[in-house]
Motif scaffolding. Structure first.
Motif, PDB file in Angstrom:
ATOM      1  N   VAL A 300       0.886  -1.167   0.000  1.00 47.15           N
ATOM      2  CA  VAL A 300       0.000   0.000   0.000  1.00 47.15           C
ATOM      3  C   VAL A 300       0.927   1.220   0.000  1.00 47.15           C
ATOM      4  O   VAL A 300       1.516   1.540   1.020  1.00 47.15           O
ATOM      5  CB  VAL A 300      -0.895   0.009   1.260  1.00 47.15           C
ATOM      6  CG1 VAL A 300      -1.818   1.220   1.235  1.00 47.15           C
ATOM      7  CG2 VAL A 300      -1.691  -1.281   1.372  1.00 47.15           C
ATOM      8  N   PRO A 301       1.082   1.859  -1.151  1.00 48.79           N
ATOM      9  CA  PRO A 301       2.093   2.926  -1.226  1.00 48.79           C
ATOM     10  C   PRO A 301       1.715   4.105  -0.325  1.00 48.79           C
ATOM     11  O   PRO A 301       0.540   4.342  -0.141  1.00 48.79           O
ATOM     12  CB  PRO A 301       2.062   3.359  -2.688  1.00 48.79           C
ATOM     13  CG  PRO A 301       1.043   2.544  -3.379  1.00 48.79           C
ATOM     14  CD  PRO A 301       0.330   1.713  -2.387  1.00 48.79           C
ATOM     15  N   ASP A 302       2.681   4.857   0.211  1.00 55.50           N
ATOM     16  CA  ASP A 302       4.094   4.732  -0.065  1.00 55.50           C
ATOM     17  C   ASP A 302       4.876   3.957   1.001  1.00 55.50           C
ATOM     18  O   ASP A 302       5.772   3.170   0.693  1.00 55.50           O
ATOM     19  CB  ASP A 302       4.692   6.136  -0.099  1.00 55.50           C
ATOM     20  CG  ASP A 302       4.931   6.627  -1.506  1.00 55.50           C
ATOM     21  OD1 ASP A 302       5.093   5.806  -2.403  1.00 55.50           O
ATOM     22  OD2 ASP A 302       4.976   7.842  -1.700  1.00 55.50           O
ATOM     23  N   ASP A 365       0.706  -3.225   4.552  1.00 53.78           N
ATOM     24  CA  ASP A 365       0.848  -1.829   4.961  1.00 53.78           C
ATOM     25  C   ASP A 365       1.805  -1.764   6.140  1.00 53.78           C
ATOM     26  O   ASP A 365       2.037  -2.765   6.827  1.00 53.78           O
ATOM     27  CB  ASP A 365      -0.508  -1.203   5.314  1.00 53.78           C
ATOM     28  CG  ASP A 365      -0.531   0.301   5.014  1.00 53.78           C
ATOM     29  OD1 ASP A 365       0.564   0.888   4.840  1.00 53.78           O
ATOM     30  OD2 ASP A 365      -1.623   0.877   4.945  1.00 53.78           O
ATOM     31  N   ASP A 366       2.341  -0.547   6.368  1.00 58.81           N
ATOM     32  CA  ASP A 366       3.281  -0.415   7.495  1.00 58.81           C
ATOM     33  C   ASP A 366       2.540  -0.509   8.823  1.00 58.81           C
ATOM     34  O   ASP A 366       3.066  -0.996   9.814  1.00 58.81           O
ATOM     35  CB  ASP A 366       4.036   0.915   7.407  1.00 58.81           C
ATOM     36  CG  ASP A 366       3.102   2.092   7.208  1.00 58.81           C
ATOM     37  OD1 ASP A 366       2.860   2.450   6.044  1.00 58.81           O
ATOM     38  OD2 ASP A 366       2.584   2.620   8.203  1.00 58.81           O
TER      39      ASP A 366
HETATM   40 MG   LIG Z   1       0.376   4.443   3.909  1.00 58.26          MG
END
Ligand SMILES: [Mg+2]
Ligand SMILES: O=P(O)(O)OC[C@H]1O[C@H](OP(=O)(O)OP(=O)(O)O)[C@H](O)[C@@H]1O
Ligand SMILES: NC(=O)CC[C@H](N)C(=O)O
Length: 504
Positions: A300-302, A365-366
């Motif tokens: 899921v960028p960035d 995701d982070d």
């Molecule tokens: Mg994000």
């Protein structure tokens, strides 16, 4: 988080302060400001908006001088009014301005004491204005007509005794120079560096080392917890430990999401820490789900990209960029209101259908905070034709409010608060949800510098390192800063404010 910078050079520094702020823009998108000094005259420009919108050419030419400080703001106290944009300035003593990253946990008590003891009045609800007035109060008690470095160090020692919470700061004292200082736990990052020129040395103090890279400064190091670094007007650098019991406990969420991957903090490369988060997460999947049927890993960028690429490598699964990010939309999480955040996820990310059609995708995701991004993105993956949508988070469940400079003031707004991982999975609509373990995260980050034995990780554990965060404090915070409270006050946006600031 916010971004702070201070430069003391041998030539005009307006452009370099501007450039540093654009490099720190990811730390705050709401307001920006620069103050410089030349011949005892101060020049200040601050306003709501991104750096590129706040400063036009007219402002830039007026920001004269070889010394100055700057700020990009992500509000975590007070409101979003431009009156609370930074740097803050106070005329007495000397003419002091301040850029602050972090959040004080005893701002209300300090505000009362500042009025009762020093007759100092503050017209905003910003904790940074309080912090500046504490510094000003200490300097007016201690400082001589020609301010000496020893007096500044002593004043910061007193400030440490009075202030609680997180503060990474750079102050400019007219007629003296700039001074960077960090709270005794070193919760928020701040580094300093030097550059050799034909006219002598020039110095910088900034939130992240990436600002030094871009401006051609050599990194000298992090300001240690409790330490102060002075750069005098004539370019001398002095530093001293000013706190009694400093203990490095940096915020682990800087490594998860806040910082740029190309920064180094407390000797830890953020990029490598994120790669290791991907490693640890992959190992957990191999352990708990050895017969997984993931066809493709999609970030899921960035921010999650670095962890996701390593996770895919470790699992031996294809890595694909399935979402394209609109580069003109900023970070969603640090936007001020939920409506804006929700709308922006769809505007920001668009799927490439062929990476999803008929596949079992693992989105990475982070972190999952309010769940705004994950909920939307899982639905987008399904709409794009995915057979199964799995979701992995490179951080553990975020369950508790943050009080140190991240705007997560309300437990009930956090999707994982009071919920099991299974419940979150159902709520987000994922076929399977996997969170990093806290041990895995701590291991991933601390491997970069094993001498950091403790991190500020309250968003995962509910344990606050300053030990002064009571339930009453958290309830008060929720009352004032929850999305609902901001909405009902109409505090998101700036149209209601007049010039001498009236808080809502
Ligand atoms: Mg994000
Ligand atoms: O659960 P949430 O409340 O949605 O918060 C978490 C999300 O917000 C951040 O992304 P953001 O869009 O801010 O920035 P990025 O482009 O740097 O990833 C973070 O990287 C997650 O994707
Ligand atoms: N995120 C931050 O560091 C914010 C600084 C300060 N508390 C403010 O709200 O302006």
């Amino acid at each position: 988080m916010c971004g702070i910078v201070g430069i003391a050079a041998n030539r005009g520094i307006n452009q370099e302060l501007y450039d540093a702020l654009t490099v720190l823009q990811h730390r705050g998108q709401d307001a920006a400001g620069i103050i410089t000094v030349e011949n005892e005259e101060l020049f200040l420009r601050k306003e709501n908006g991104l750096v590129r919108d706040v400063f036009n050419q007219n402002h830039m030419v007026r920001l004269r001088g070889k010394i100055g400080i700057g700020h990009v703001r992500y509000p975590t106290a007070g409101c979003a009014s431009s009156a609370e944009a930074q740097p803050f300035y106070v005329n007495s003593p000397y003419g002091i301005s301040l850029s602050h990253n972090g959040n004080l946990t005893n701002a209300a008590e300090l505000r009362r004491a500042l009025y009762q003891e020093d007759r100092r009045h503050m017209n905003t609800n910003s904790d940074s204005e309080v912090l500046l007035n504490v510094l000003a109060g200490e300097l007016s008690r201690l400082g001589s007509l020609t301010l000496q470095p020893d007096e500044v160090f002593e004043a910061i020692g007193h400030l440490h005794q009075r202030c609680r919470g997180a503060y990474a700061c750079v102050a400019m004292i007219q007629g003296f120079g700039i001074v960077g200082f960090r709270d005794p736990y070193g919760i928020r990052p701040v580094v300093y560096g030097v550059r050799e020129t034909a006219q002598g040395q020039e110095h910088i103090i900034a939130s992240e080392s990436v600002a030094l890279d871009v401006l051609g400064f050599e990194l000298l190091g992090d300001i240690a917890p409790g330490e102060a670094v002075i750069i005098t007007e004539n370019g001398r650098l002095l530093k001293r430990q000013c706190a009694e019991n400093p203990e490095l406990t940096p915020c682990i969420f800087e490594h998860v999401y806040l910082a740029r991957p190309d920064s180094v903090m407390d000797d830890i490369y953020v990029y490598k820490a994120r790669l290791r988060m991907g490693d640890r997460l992959a190992r957990k999947i191999q352990r708990e789900w050895p017969d997984h049927d993931i066809d493709v890993v999609i970030p899921v960028p960035d921010t999650s990209r670095t962890a996701a690429v390593q996770l895919a490598n470790e699992l031996g699964v294809k890595y694909r960029e399935g979402f394209i990010k609109n580069r003109y939309i900023g970070r969603t999480f640090i936007m001020p209101g939920q409506e804006q955040r929700k709308k922006s996820v769809r505007q920001k990310l668009n799927p490439i259908d062929l990476e999803f059609q008929g596949k079992n995708v693992m989105l990475v995701d982070d972190s999952i905070v309010r769940g705004t991004t994950s909920r939307e993105i899982i639905q987008m993956a399904r709409d794009a034709g995915a057979a199964k949508v799995y979701f992995a988070s490179a951080a553990p469940p975020v369950r508790y409010p943050n009080v140190y400079g991240i705007d997560m003031p309300t437990a009930s707004e956090l999707v994982a608060h009071g919920r099991t991982e299974e419940e979150v999975q159902t709520l987000l609509g994922a076929d399977r949800l996997i969170y990093q373990d806290l041990e895995g995260l701590v291991e991933a980050v601390s491997k970069g510098n094993p001498s950091v034995s403790r991190f500020e990780d309250s968003v995962f554990t509910g344990q606050y390192v300053t030990q002064d965060v009571s339930d009453a404090y958290l309830s008060q915070l929720e009352l004032f800063r929850s999305d609902a409270a901001k909405q009902s006050r109409g505090a998101v946006g700036d149209s209601k404010f007049i010039d001498l600031h009236n808080p809502v």
